[in-house]
Design an enzyme around this catalytic site. Structure first.
Site, PDB file in Angstrom:
ATOM      1  N   ASP A  34      35.023  44.265  32.833  1.00  0.00           N
ATOM      2  CA  ASP A  34      35.733  43.475  33.843  1.00  0.00           C
ATOM      3  C   ASP A  34      36.207  44.368  34.986  1.00  0.00           C
ATOM      4  O   ASP A  34      36.309  45.584  34.829  1.00  0.00           O
ATOM      5  CB  ASP A  34      36.956  42.814  33.204  1.00  0.00           C
ATOM      6  CG  ASP A  34      36.560  41.630  32.346  1.00  0.00           C
ATOM      7  OD1 ASP A  34      35.445  41.128  32.514  1.00  0.00           O
ATOM      8  OD2 ASP A  34      37.381  41.228  31.512  1.00  0.00           O
ATOM      9  N   LYS A  56      35.571  39.867  37.817  1.00  0.00           N
ATOM     10  CA  LYS A  56      35.906  38.846  38.806  1.00  0.00           C
ATOM     11  C   LYS A  56      37.241  39.235  39.401  1.00  0.00           C
ATOM     12  O   LYS A  56      38.138  39.618  38.685  1.00  0.00           O
ATOM     13  CB  LYS A  56      36.067  37.480  38.141  1.00  0.00           C
ATOM     14  CG  LYS A  56      34.795  36.942  37.582  1.00  0.00           C
ATOM     15  CD  LYS A  56      35.061  35.909  36.538  1.00  0.00           C
ATOM     16  CE  LYS A  56      35.152  36.557  35.190  1.00  0.00           C
ATOM     17  NZ  LYS A  56      35.404  35.770  34.064  1.00  0.00           N
ATOM     18  N   MET A 168      49.289  37.007  35.525  1.00  0.00           N
ATOM     19  CA  MET A 168      48.708  36.430  36.741  1.00  0.00           C
ATOM     20  C   MET A 168      49.735  35.613  37.536  1.00  0.00           C
ATOM     21  O   MET A 168      49.509  34.431  37.805  1.00  0.00           O
ATOM     22  CB  MET A 168      47.503  35.546  36.369  1.00  0.00           C
ATOM     23  CG  MET A 168      46.394  36.319  35.697  1.00  0.00           C
ATOM     24  SD  MET A 168      45.135  35.273  34.950  1.00  0.00           S
ATOM     25  CE  MET A 168      45.802  34.972  33.320  1.00  0.00           C
TER      26      MET A 168
END
Ligand SMILES: C[S@@+](CC[C@H](N)C(=O)[O-])C[C@H]1O[C@@H](n2cnc3c(N)ncnc32)[C@H](O)[C@@H]1O
Length: 257
Positions: A34, A56, A168
């Site tokens: 990642d 991503k 997040m």
């Protein structure tokens, strides 16, 4: 047919890799990683390995999840040792469940190698304990975003003794603050933002739920720890936080142990 290892890369510092992770990285045939995996951790990978960045980041999708699943399956069929390397722990907000399902359907063996999740790296960076028998007996690892069904936060499980770790949190701290206040958390409840925990550019910002709205944004990745443990003055913090401003009667009943 090979084996796929879903490995936790930890929060950044390569010394926080497990011995098993380091050993597997040093002999992997192919590593799919990642974006959040630090360069220092990538440096541990065998120079002979094929390294594929499937990461991503904020809108720049390199590969869709289905494509990552398909890649894992095709490499798992052809290569002896395939590593799927994810930031933190692979099973926490890492979509490991979808990858495991794809591997199981394809009949490919897999093994999970846990890593130090960002919550633990961030607590270490801030020098705080996530539980504390005086003020925090449970930890909620959560996020406001994601969730295919757009599931809302279940505030019912947040009590006066909960440490809330928000992965997040996004760039809009004002919105986060608003949602925390809307969930009934007291305005002066401490919180700490930890950016790039355990890496060379780590930053720690002490705040509280109301003040969070006007805090300067810290660089991603960052997370937020909310609760009375997010302070170096735990002794001074009392149940008063939870006697005022609460909307949920269950929360008001909760006492401090
Ligand atoms: C998609 S989640 C993956 C979490 C990861 N599986 C884990 O266990 O840490 C990514 C979020 O983790 C948090 N995160 C990851 N690494 C971090 C770090 N070094 N410092 C602070 N937060 C981090 C941030 O909230 C980031 O947006």
């Amino acid at each position: 047919m090979g084996k796929v290892y879903l490995i936790g890369a930890g929060p950044g510092d390569p010394e926080l890799l497990t011995l098993k992770a380091a050993r597997l990285l040093a002999r992997a045939d192919v590593v799919l990683h990642d974006a959040l995996v630090s360069d220092a951790v990538l440096a541990v990978i065998s120079p002979a390995a094929e390294i594929i960045n499937v990461g991503k980041r904020a809108g720049h999708k390199l590969l869709a999840q289905d494509e990552i699943n398909a890649l894992l399956v095709s490499h798992g069929r052809r290569r002896p040792e395939v590593v799927r390397l994810k930031g933190g722990d692979p099973t926490i907000f890492g979509r490991a469940g979808e990858e495991i399902e794809a591997l199981r359907r394809a009949g490919i063996a897999y093994e999970i190698v846990p890593g130090i999740s960002a919550a633990l790296g961030a607590a270490a960076a801030a020098g705080i304990s996530l539980t504390d028998r005086r003020v925090a007996s449970q930890i909620l690892l959560t996020t406001f975003s994601r969730g295919i069904d757009g599931s809302a936060m279940d505030w019912g499980c947040v009590t006066s003794t909960t440490t809330l770790v928000l992965y997040m949190p996004g760039a809009d701290y004002a919105e986060v603050s608003e949602r925390l206040l809307g969930g009934g958390l007291p305005a002066n409840l401490p919180c700490v933002i930890v950016s790039r925990a355990t890496g060379p550019q780590q930053q720690v910002r002490w705040s509280n739920v109301a003040r969070l709205a006007s805090e300067e944004k810290l660089p991603a990745p960052a997370l937020l720890i909310v609760g009375r443990v997010a302070s170096h003055e735990i002794e001074d913090l009392s149940a008063q936080f939870w006697d005022t401003n609460r909307k949920d009667p269950d929360l008001q009943q909760t006492s401090v142990s």
